[in-house]
Enzyme design. Structure first.
Site, short mmCIF file in Angstrom:
data_model
loop_
_atom_site.label_atom_id
_atom_site.label_comp_id
_atom_site.label_asym_id
_atom_site.label_seq_id
_atom_site.Cartn_x
_atom_site.Cartn_y
_atom_site.Cartn_z
N ASN A 125 0.83 -1.20 0.00
CA ASN A 125 0.00 0.00 0.00
C ASN A 125 0.87 1.26 0.00
O ASN A 125 1.67 1.39 -0.94
CB ASN A 125 -1.17 -0.03 1.00
CG ASN A 125 -0.85 -0.24 2.45
OD1 ASN A 125 -0.33 -1.27 2.83
ND2 ASN A 125 -1.20 0.69 3.30
N ASP A 126 0.75 2.17 0.94
CA ASP A 126 1.35 3.50 0.80
C ASP A 126 2.85 3.51 0.49
O ASP A 126 3.60 2.73 1.08
CB ASP A 126 1.23 4.28 2.11
CG ASP A 126 -0.12 4.17 2.77
OD1 ASP A 126 -1.03 3.58 2.18
OD2 ASP A 126 -0.26 4.69 3.90
N GLN A 148 4.56 0.28 2.28
CA GLN A 148 3.80 -0.61 3.15
C GLN A 148 3.73 -1.96 2.46
O GLN A 148 3.32 -2.06 1.29
CB GLN A 148 2.40 -0.04 3.38
CG GLN A 148 2.40 1.26 4.16
CD GLN A 148 2.66 1.03 5.65
OE1 GLN A 148 1.78 0.66 6.38
NE2 GLN A 148 3.89 1.26 6.09
N ARG A 160 -1.31 8.99 13.39
CA ARG A 160 -0.20 8.27 12.74
C ARG A 160 0.35 8.99 11.50
O ARG A 160 -0.05 10.09 11.19
CB ARG A 160 -0.68 6.88 12.33
CG ARG A 160 -1.90 6.89 11.41
CD ARG A 160 -2.22 5.47 10.94
NE ARG A 160 -3.47 5.41 10.22
CZ ARG A 160 -4.65 5.07 10.76
NH1 ARG A 160 -4.74 4.75 12.04
NH2 ARG A 160 -5.75 5.04 10.02
N ASP A 161 1.26 8.32 10.82
CA ASP A 161 1.84 8.72 9.52
C ASP A 161 2.69 9.99 9.62
O ASP A 161 2.41 10.99 8.94
CB ASP A 161 0.74 8.90 8.46
CG ASP A 161 -0.19 7.71 8.35
OD1 ASP A 161 0.23 6.60 8.75
OD2 ASP A 161 -1.34 7.87 7.89
N GLU A 179 -5.53 10.88 6.93
CA GLU A 179 -4.32 10.06 6.93
C GLU A 179 -3.23 10.74 6.10
O GLU A 179 -3.50 11.62 5.29
CB GLU A 179 -4.63 8.68 6.33
CG GLU A 179 -5.65 7.89 7.16
CD GLU A 179 -5.81 6.45 6.70
OE1 GLU A 179 -5.81 5.56 7.57
OE2 GLU A 179 -5.95 6.20 5.50
#
Ligand code: FRU
Length: 486
Positions: free
Chosen positions: A42-43, A59, A171-172, A226
């Site tokens: 993912n990211d 990810q 997060r992030d 996000e």
């Protein structure tokens, strides 16, 4: 290496071998987009360039294509942002503070070292909803001198110390330097179900103090934000985030989750971002989320996003989940701002993949035989005379311009993806990148982009133009750029 870790790696290698057998037979594997070696991606994370080498982390659930594996950070490197090579997994979820996932984060290159910041995700045992209770999201700092070996790794903001207004979804980290200080943005959901971007400040990258919310004033933008990002380009400050829970309108915000930006100005005394423009989606196709940007050694601002979104079911799906892998990253795009408008352009570097140039003049009055064909190509279309027109590609994908509306539509090969549309008074140019199971359409030199995954049958190489417009078309087949270690 501990006995436990070597056993874990042995088991992982076995599962990856099984997935590779399926992957080898899959005709949807992409030719020039970043994909997971095996399993799930993912990211994009930790994007940076150090001593000429570009580092792309992501990810990564290496052992499962359906997203069930605990998230790691996969790693690929490149000298030119076109040809990438697979590297060893960079971060494993093997600490008490990240045991349920090495979640997204960013990189800051400083004095020849890379400082990474990521979220260590922990799910506690018991009866929890994992939003209001039962989850920890620790901010972790990793230092590496080369992007491969870890020199140090430690928690710098433990979950228990976040302000109480936030839920467990915080997060992030995105870290940047400004006015001789370091700043960290996080993406968060408050206990009142509003998206916010909490801000932290530090002088040494280890000791962080909370500064309030950098931005969180737009209550129409959902319950959780996000993957925040912030940068300056062409003297313009830009705030980026991926909100969840935004209501769709006629043509905009059609996907389950959004990713976009606001132009604005920062008051650094107050440490607040003030928006000067509305929130605009980066991409108007089906498959784009969690973009991250970085500045490369040439000073370009480059964006890469996940060419996918979570929770698209039951509307649409990714059938490669049965073929040993799922998801990919978009092409890297250069971001510029001209006259108060943000543009995204494919990197010039991708021209090295071009081969076999073909030119084609489309006019209704001419006899238009269908002679262009292809599965993996770039196509530039100049609109010489306005008019309605349609381009049918591959199995059943149609890009159509009709009375000021541009529509991308898939048939069954979209696996549930139907159509996405943009209201567009003037259409001058289209630059389209077709890969085995993806399409990226850059409109008017990057004023708009539409990105979509779709899954046509093998060998579908149809290209046909119809309509009244007068078009000048150039097409190149594109060489394969991605090789994964098999
Ligand atoms: C965005 C996201 C991030 C999180 C990561 C987990 O897609 O949900 O917020 O850190 O993915 O994989």
């Amino acid at each position: 290496m501990s006995v436990e870790m070597s056993k874990y790696l042995q088991e992982l290698a076995k599962k990856q071998e099984e997935l590779k057998v399926k992957i080898k037979k899959d005709h949807w594997r992409l030719a020039y987009h970043l994909m997971p070696t095996t399993g799930w991606m993912n990211d994009p994370n930790g994007l940076c360039q150090l001593n000429g080498t570009y580092h792309f982390y992501h990810q990564y659930g290496p052992a499962s294509a359906t997203g069930e594996d605990v998230i790691h950070w996969g790693h690929k490197t490149s000298k030119d942002l076109v040809h990438f090579q697979d590297e060893e997994i960079f971060l494993y979820p093997n600490h008490s503070y990240d045991r349920d996932g090495v979640y997204s984060g960013s990189a800051l290159v400083k004095d020849g070292k890379i400082h990474f910041f990521y979220t260590g995700n922990v799910k506690l045992e018991g009866d929890h909803d994992y939003t209001f209770s039962g989850r920890e999201q620790n901010t972790v700092h990793v230092v590496s001198e080369d992007g491969f070996k870890i020199n140090s790794q430690k928690v710098v903001i433990p979950h228990a110390t976040y302000p109480k207004e936030f839920t467990n979804h915080i997060r992030d980290p995105k870290v940047f330097e400004k006015n001789g200080e370091y700043w960290m943005l996080l993406g968060a959901r408050t206990r009142d179900n509003e998206g916010k971007i909490p801000l932290f400040k530090s002088n040494d990258l280890d000791d962080w103090s909370y500064q309030g919310n950098f931005f969180g004033d737009d209550f129409s933008l959902g319950f959780m934000w996000e993957c925040p990002d912030f940068f300056e380009v062409d003297n313009q400050e830009v705030l980026v985030f991926s909100p969840q829970g935004v209501n769709g309108s006629d043509f905009e915000f059609q996907n389950v989750y959004q990713s976009g930006y606001m132009l604005g100005n920062v008051d650094w005394q107050q440490a607040k971002f003030k928006q000067s423009g509305k929130f605009i989606e980066f991409d108007r196709g089906f498959d784009f989320y969690a973009p991250q940007t970085f500045e490369d050694e040439q000073g370009r601002r480059i964006l890469i996003a996940w060419m996918g979104i979570g929770d698209t079911m039951p509307e649409y799906s990714y059938p490669t989940a049965n073929k040993g892998w799922q998801h990919a990253a978009t092409l890297p795009r250069e971001i510029t701002v001209t006259k108060g408008k943000l543009y995204q352009k494919p990197l010039k570097e991708y021209e090295v993949l071009r081969c076999r140039e073909e030119k084609y003049h489309y006019e209704k009055s001419l006899k238009n035989e269908q002679f262009l064909k292809g599965e993996v190509y770039e196509m530039c279309i100049e609109i010489l005379e306005q008019g309605n027109f349609a381009i049918k590609m591959r199995e059943d994908t149609v890009l159509q311009y009709n009375n000021g509306v541009l529509t991308l539509q898939h048939g069954p090969s979209g696996f549930g993806r139907n159509k996405r549309q943009i209201e567009l008074k003037e259409l001058e140019k289209i630059q389209l990148f077709m890969d085995k199971s993806s399409i990226e359409i850059f409109i008017n030199d990057g004023e708009y982009v539409m990105t979509s995954r779709f899954f046509p049958k093998n060998g579908c190489d149809f290209i046909e133009f119809t309509g009244d417009a007068h078009l000048l078309i150039k097409k190149w087949n594109l060489n394969k750029a991605i090789s994964t270690k098999d």
